[in-house]
Enzyme design. Structure first.
Site, PDB file in Angstrom:
ATOM      1  N   THR A 162      39.753 108.772  28.894  1.00  0.00           N
ATOM      2  CA  THR A 162      40.299 110.415  29.084  1.00  0.00           C
ATOM      3  C   THR A 162      41.209 110.703  29.475  1.00  0.00           C
ATOM      4  OG1 THR A 162      39.410 110.393  31.095  1.00  0.00           O
ATOM      5  CG2 THR A 162      37.694 110.526  28.183  1.00  0.00           C
TER       6      THR A 162
ATOM      7  N   VAL B  56      41.659 115.417  28.371  1.00  0.00           N
ATOM      8  CA  VAL B  56      40.368 115.244  27.599  1.00  0.00           C
ATOM      9  C   VAL B  56      39.002 114.626  28.063  1.00  0.00           C
ATOM     10  CG1 VAL B  56      39.998 115.786  25.467  1.00  0.00           C
ATOM     11  CG2 VAL B  56      42.073 116.216  25.852  1.00  0.00           C
ATOM     12  N   HIS B  57      38.766 115.353  28.909  1.00  0.00           N
ATOM     13  CA  HIS B  57      37.542 114.632  29.361  1.00  0.00           C
ATOM     14  C   HIS B  57      36.520 114.754  28.613  1.00  0.00           C
ATOM     15  CE1 HIS B  57      39.649 113.192  33.078  1.00  0.00           C
ATOM     16  NE2 HIS B  57      39.584 113.996  33.255  1.00  0.00           N
ATOM     17  N   ASP B  58      35.497 115.486  28.917  1.00  0.00           N
ATOM     18  CA  ASP B  58      34.458 115.675  28.135  1.00  0.00           C
ATOM     19  C   ASP B  58      34.631 115.737  26.343  1.00  0.00           C
ATOM     20  OD1 ASP B  58      32.712 115.622  30.579  1.00  0.00           O
ATOM     21  OD2 ASP B  58      32.596 117.858  31.266  1.00  0.00           O
TER      22      ASP B  58
ATOM     23  N   SER C 281      36.009 114.093  24.479  1.00  0.00           N
ATOM     24  CA  SER C 281      36.207 112.646  24.249  1.00  0.00           C
ATOM     25  C   SER C 281      34.789 112.238  23.664  1.00  0.00           C
ATOM     26  CB  SER C 281      37.507 112.100  25.024  1.00  0.00           C
ATOM     27  OG  SER C 281      38.448 112.078  25.544  1.00  0.00           O
TER      28      SER C 281
END
Length: 321
Positions: free
Chosen positions: A197, A243-245, A247
Site C-alpha cells: 500500500t 492507497v491503503h484500503d 488496495s
C-alpha cells in the site's frame, strides 16, 4: 461471475474510498457491510457506513460490530488522520437513518457465509475483532468462507514495518489478539499490508481529476480526502496519500495486480513490538516453532501500482454514468 464480499470496515476516509470502489467495480458484488471501531468510535463508523450506503444507493445490508478489542482497552480514534467523526471534513448528518440488521456483525457473518457456502469473501480493512469473534462463535465458518482478504500488517519489504508504531500497522495494532487468531485459522488469508500500500499513491492531481470525471462520487472522494491530504502534507511533505484500503478491494477485483509470498503468519501481542506481523517463509523445522503447525497464508509484496490506479479511476468513473 462477480465476487461476493462482506466488507468489514471502520469508515474512515480511505475506507470510504474503498467502499465506493467495491460498489463500482463490475467484478465485485457487495453483499453486506459490517462495521467495527477503529478510525472512529463504533457509533460514528456505523453512521458513516449507513450514510454512504444510502447516499450512493449501494443497497447493502449493514450490521454493526465490535466497539473495542477482544481483551484490551481500545487505542481510540485516529482523529489527526481521519478527523473528529472519521470522514475528515465531511460529517454524516446526525439524523442519518441507522438502518442495520438486528444481528451483531459476528453473528451476521457466521449466518451469511454458511447460507452461501463457498461463495463469500470476507474483506476486512479495519481491526479484525469482528472476524475473530465470528471464528470464536462458530469455528466451522473456516469451511464455508471462500477467502479472507485483509488490509493490514507490515512485513518489512522495502523498509515498510509500521505506521502507528515502529513495527506495527494501525489495524493490527488496534487488536493484535484478534489478528493472530484470524491469521492462524484454517482458511485462506491474503494480507495486503504496507509493503504494497505504500507503493501506490493517490496524488493531489489524481484526486482532482477524479473530482471532475466521476460525478457525485468523485466530488465526495475529493471532499473527504481534504483532511487526509492535509495530514500527509504536514507529516510527510507529500501532496497525496497512500492507497491503503482500496488496495484490498483491488486484490479481490484483480489478484494479478499483486505478487505474494507464502508462509504462516503470527502477530506479536505484548511488549514494545506489539502488533508486529511476522511471516515464516522457510520450510525448516525448529525445536521451538510456533509457526509451522499453522497453514501458510499469502502476503502481498509487489504491486502494479499504475494499473491499480487506472482500475480505481475507471471503476469510480462508472458511478458518474
Amino acid at each position: 461471475m462477480a465476487e461476493k464480499i462482506i466488507f468489514d470496515t471502520d469508515p474512515g476516509i480511505d475506507d470510504a474510498m474503498a467502499l465506493l470502489f467495491a460498489h463500482a467495480h463490475p467484478n465485485i458484488k457487495l453483499h453486506a457491510i459490517t462495521t467495527v471501531y477503529g478510525n472512529g468510535v463504533i457509533s460514528d463508523c456505523t453512521r458513516n457506513a449507513c450514510f454512504i450506503n444510502a447516499k450512493f444507493a449501494i443497497g447493502a445490508v449493514v450490521a454493526e460490530g465490535a466497539s473495542g478489542p477482544l481483551q484490551r482497552p481500545a487505542n481510540g480514534p485516529t482523529i489527526c488522520v481521519h478527523g473528529q467523526h472519521a470522514l475528515g471534513d465531511v460529517q454524516a448528518p446526525l439524523d442519518t437513518p441507522i438502518e442495520i440488521d438486528s444481528r451483531p456483525a459476528y453473528q451476521y457473518i457466521c449466518d451469511e457465509v454458511k447460507a452461501n457456502s463457498g461463495e463469500i469473501t470476507l474483506v476486512a480493512i479495519g481491526p479484525l475483532t469482528n472476524i475473530a469473534l465470528a471464528l470464536q462463535h462458530d469455528p466451522d465458518i473456516v469451511n464455508h468462507v471462500k477467502q479472507v482478504v485483509i488490509m493490514g500488517g507490515a512485513f518489512g519489504s522495502d523498509g515498510n514495518f509500521g505506521n502507528v508504531a515502529p513495527f506495527a500497522e494501525a489495524n493490527i495494532h488496534d487488536d493484535p489478539d484478534a489478528a493472530d487468531q484470524v491469521f492462524t485459522a484454517d482458511w485462506p488469508v491474503t494480507i495486503i499490508g504496507l509493503d504494497v500500500t505504500h507503493k501506490a499513491f493517490f496524488s493531489g492531481d489524481y484526486l482532482e481529476q477524479l473530482r471532475h470525471s466521476a460525478g457525485e462520487a468523485g466530488e465526495f472522494i475529493w471532499q473527504v480526502s481534504r483532511h487526509y491530504l492535509k495530514f500527509y502534507s504536514e507529516r510527510f511533505g507529500k501532496d497525496g496519500c497512500h492507497v491503503h484500503d482500496p488496495s484490498a478491494v483491488a486484490f479481490v477485483a484483480d489478484p494479478t495486480l499483486f505478487g505474494t509470498r507464502s508462509g504462516p503468519v503470527r502477530v506479536v501481542n505484548s511488549g514494545p513490538m506489539i502488533g508486529m506481523t511476522v511471516q515464516k517463509t522457510d520450510s525448516l523445522p525448529y525445536y521451538d516453532d510456533e509457526f509451522s503447525h499453522f497453514r501458510s497464508q499469502e502476503v502481498a509484496i509487489t504491486v502494479d501500482d499504475q494499473r491499480l490506479l487506472a482500475i480505481y479511476r475507471d471503476s469510480i468513473n462508472l458511478l458518474a454514468d
